[in-house]
Scaffold this motif. Structure first.
Motif, PDB file in Angstrom:
ATOM      1  N   GLY A  46      43.162  38.767  39.388  1.00  0.00           N
ATOM      2  CA  GLY A  46      42.141  39.129  38.830  1.00  0.00           C
ATOM      3  C   GLY A  46      41.221  38.088  38.300  1.00  0.00           C
ATOM      4  N   LEU A  47      42.064  36.859  38.342  1.00  0.00           N
ATOM      5  CA  LEU A  47      41.810  35.868  37.280  1.00  0.00           C
ATOM      6  C   LEU A  47      40.944  34.998  39.172  1.00  0.00           C
ATOM      7  CD1 LEU A  47      41.672  32.815  35.956  1.00  0.00           C
ATOM      8  CD2 LEU A  47      43.630  32.719  36.652  1.00  0.00           C
ATOM      9  N   GLY A  48      41.330  35.255  39.924  1.00  0.00           N
ATOM     10  CA  GLY A  48      41.429  34.853  41.849  1.00  0.00           C
ATOM     11  C   GLY A  48      40.131  35.371  41.414  1.00  0.00           C
ATOM     12  N   ILE A  49      39.575  36.613  41.418  1.00  0.00           N
ATOM     13  CA  ILE A  49      38.658  36.749  42.081  1.00  0.00           C
ATOM     14  C   ILE A  49      37.197  36.670  41.152  1.00  0.00           C
ATOM     15  CG2 ILE A  49      36.948  39.058  41.463  1.00  0.00           C
ATOM     16  CD1 ILE A  49      38.889  40.680  43.446  1.00  0.00           C
ATOM     17  N   TYR A  50      37.647  36.092  39.359  1.00  0.00           N
ATOM     18  CA  TYR A  50      36.848  35.959  38.684  1.00  0.00           C
ATOM     19  C   TYR A  50      36.093  34.232  38.759  1.00  0.00           C
ATOM     20  CZ  TYR A  50      34.995  33.918  34.640  1.00  0.00           C
ATOM     21  OH  TYR A  50      33.459  33.164  33.810  1.00  0.00           O
ATOM     22  N   LEU A  51      37.502  33.762  39.180  1.00  0.00           N
ATOM     23  CA  LEU A  51      37.150  32.289  39.589  1.00  0.00           C
ATOM     24  C   LEU A  51      36.329  32.249  40.958  1.00  0.00           C
ATOM     25  CD1 LEU A  51      40.594  29.904  38.601  1.00  0.00           C
ATOM     26  CD2 LEU A  51      37.420  30.313  37.810  1.00  0.00           C
ATOM     27  N   GLY A 103      45.951  28.779  48.813  1.00  0.00           N
ATOM     28  CA  GLY A 103      46.991  29.150  48.024  1.00  0.00           C
ATOM     29  C   GLY A 103      47.697  30.266  46.888  1.00  0.00           C
ATOM     30  N   GLY A 104      46.327  30.165  46.759  1.00  0.00           N
ATOM     31  CA  GLY A 104      45.428  31.461  45.842  1.00  0.00           C
ATOM     32  C   GLY A 104      46.487  32.508  46.822  1.00  0.00           C
ATOM     33  N   LEU A 105      45.559  32.898  47.471  1.00  0.00           N
ATOM     34  CA  LEU A 105      46.174  34.285  48.907  1.00  0.00           C
ATOM     35  C   LEU A 105      47.005  34.422  48.770  1.00  0.00           C
ATOM     36  CD1 LEU A 105      42.687  35.105  49.794  1.00  0.00           C
ATOM     37  CD2 LEU A 105      43.759  36.160  48.918  1.00  0.00           C
ATOM     38  N   PHE A 106      48.540  33.331  49.252  1.00  0.00           N
ATOM     39  CA  PHE A 106      49.768  33.146  49.528  1.00  0.00           C
ATOM     40  C   PHE A 106      50.491  33.694  48.374  1.00  0.00           C
ATOM     41  CE2 PHE A 106      53.326  30.677  48.362  1.00  0.00           C
ATOM     42  CZ  PHE A 106      53.955  31.352  49.672  1.00  0.00           C
ATOM     43  N   ALA A 107      50.168  33.392  47.085  1.00  0.00           N
ATOM     44  CA  ALA A 107      51.028  33.561  45.920  1.00  0.00           C
ATOM     45  C   ALA A 107      50.278  35.629  45.548  1.00  0.00           C
ATOM     46  CB  ALA A 107      50.041  33.065  44.907  1.00  0.00           C
ATOM     47  N   CYS A 108      49.122  35.943  46.141  1.00  0.00           N
ATOM     48  CA  CYS A 108      48.660  37.418  45.593  1.00  0.00           C
ATOM     49  C   CYS A 108      49.524  38.280  46.698  1.00  0.00           C
ATOM     50  CB  CYS A 108      47.780  37.575  45.873  1.00  0.00           C
ATOM     51  SG  CYS A 108      46.289  37.138  44.182  1.00  0.00           S
ATOM     52  N   THR A 109      49.762  38.349  47.984  1.00  0.00           N
ATOM     53  CA  THR A 109      50.727  37.931  48.589  1.00  0.00           C
ATOM     54  C   THR A 109      51.993  38.607  48.552  1.00  0.00           C
ATOM     55  OG1 THR A 109      49.303  37.420  51.042  1.00  0.00           O
ATOM     56  CG2 THR A 109      51.216  38.712  51.167  1.00  0.00           C
ATOM     57  N   VAL A 110      52.747  37.563  47.925  1.00  0.00           N
ATOM     58  CA  VAL A 110      53.815  37.301  47.035  1.00  0.00           C
ATOM     59  C   VAL A 110      53.558  38.509  46.233  1.00  0.00           C
ATOM     60  CG1 VAL A 110      56.540  36.036  46.871  1.00  0.00           C
ATOM     61  CG2 VAL A 110      54.752  35.297  48.413  1.00  0.00           C
ATOM     62  N   PHE A 166      43.825  40.198  52.910  1.00  0.00           N
ATOM     63  CA  PHE A 166      42.900  39.572  53.558  1.00  0.00           C
ATOM     64  C   PHE A 166      41.081  40.665  53.385  1.00  0.00           C
ATOM     65  CE2 PHE A 166      39.687  40.151  57.387  1.00  0.00           C
ATOM     66  CZ  PHE A 166      39.007  38.478  58.113  1.00  0.00           C
ATOM     67  N   MET A 167      40.944  41.438  53.015  1.00  0.00           N
ATOM     68  CA  MET A 167      39.314  41.981  52.312  1.00  0.00           C
ATOM     69  C   MET A 167      39.174  41.508  51.034  1.00  0.00           C
ATOM     70  SD  MET A 167      40.192  46.215  53.669  1.00  0.00           S
ATOM     71  CE  MET A 167      39.013  46.108  51.925  1.00  0.00           C
ATOM     72  N   VAL A 168      40.322  40.759  50.600  1.00  0.00           N
ATOM     73  CA  VAL A 168      39.836  40.551  48.713  1.00  0.00           C
ATOM     74  C   VAL A 168      38.970  38.818  49.330  1.00  0.00           C
ATOM     75  CG1 VAL A 168      40.901  39.220  46.761  1.00  0.00           C
ATOM     76  CG2 VAL A 168      41.418  41.590  47.607  1.00  0.00           C
ATOM     77  N   GLY A 169      39.851  38.190  50.367  1.00  0.00           N
ATOM     78  CA  GLY A 169      38.950  36.774  50.518  1.00  0.00           C
ATOM     79  C   GLY A 169      37.922  36.963  51.205  1.00  0.00           C
TER      80      GLY A 169
END
Length: 128
Positions: free
Chosen positions: A25-30, A51-58, A77-80
Motif C-alpha cells: 500500500g505504501l509503494g502504491i501510494y508513493l 527495491g520496492g518490488l523486490f521487497a514486495c515479492t519476498v 509485475f502487474m502492480v509495477g
C-alpha cells in the motif's frame, strides 16, 4: 531447530500478511501520488522501483508461501505496470519503460531469492 523455525514462521504468518499489505500500500501510494519522490534522477529512481518490488515479492512469499511462483511474479509485475500507467496521467510524473524494466528486475531477483530459499529449505528438511 528447523522445525522450530518453521513453526515460528507459521505462527507469525498473519504478521507477514500485514507487513506485506502495508509495504504494498505504501509503494502504491508513493508511486501514484502526484508529487515524485525527492531523488528521481539517476540510479536512485531505479533503486526505488527494483527495491520496492523486490521487497514486495519476498514479503509476498513469507505471507502466502503456497502460491505458485508464476502467480506471485505476475501479480507483482502487474502492480509495477499499474503504477507506471497511473503515473502517465499525472502532469508532474512521467511513465518510463526503464522503470518497468527496473520493476521487472526487482520481481525477478525476488523470485530467484525465493527459489533459492526453497531449494535450500528442501535440502535441509529432516528425513522422515
Amino acid at each position: 531447530m528447523w522445525v522450530r523455525l518453521m513453526r515460528q514462521w507459521a505462527r507469525y504468518r498473519t504478521v507477514f500478511k500485514v507487513i506485506f499489505f502495508t509495504v504494498l500500500g505504501l509503494g502504491i501510494y508513493l508511486g501514484m501520488s502526484p508529487t515524485p519522490p525527492p531523488a528521481t534522477a539517476g540510479w536512485h529512481s531505479y533503486f526505488y522501483h527494483a527495491g520496492g518490488l523486490f521487497a514486495c515479492t519476498v514479503l509476498n512469499f513469507l505471507a502466502f508461501p503456497r502460491w505458485y511462483w508464476w502467480v506471485r511474479g505476475l501479480l507483482m509485475f502487474m502492480v509495477g505496470v499499474a503504477v507506471e500507467y497511473v503515473q502517465s496521467f499525472h502532469p508532474t510524473r512521467s511513465a518510463d519503460i526503464t522503470d518497468i524494466y527496473a520493476n521487472t528486475a526487482g520481481v525477478v531477483v525476488g523470485l530467484v531469492m525465493v527459489w533459492l530459499f526453497q531449494l535450500w529449505r528442501g535440502s535441509r528438511r529432516p528425513a522422515q
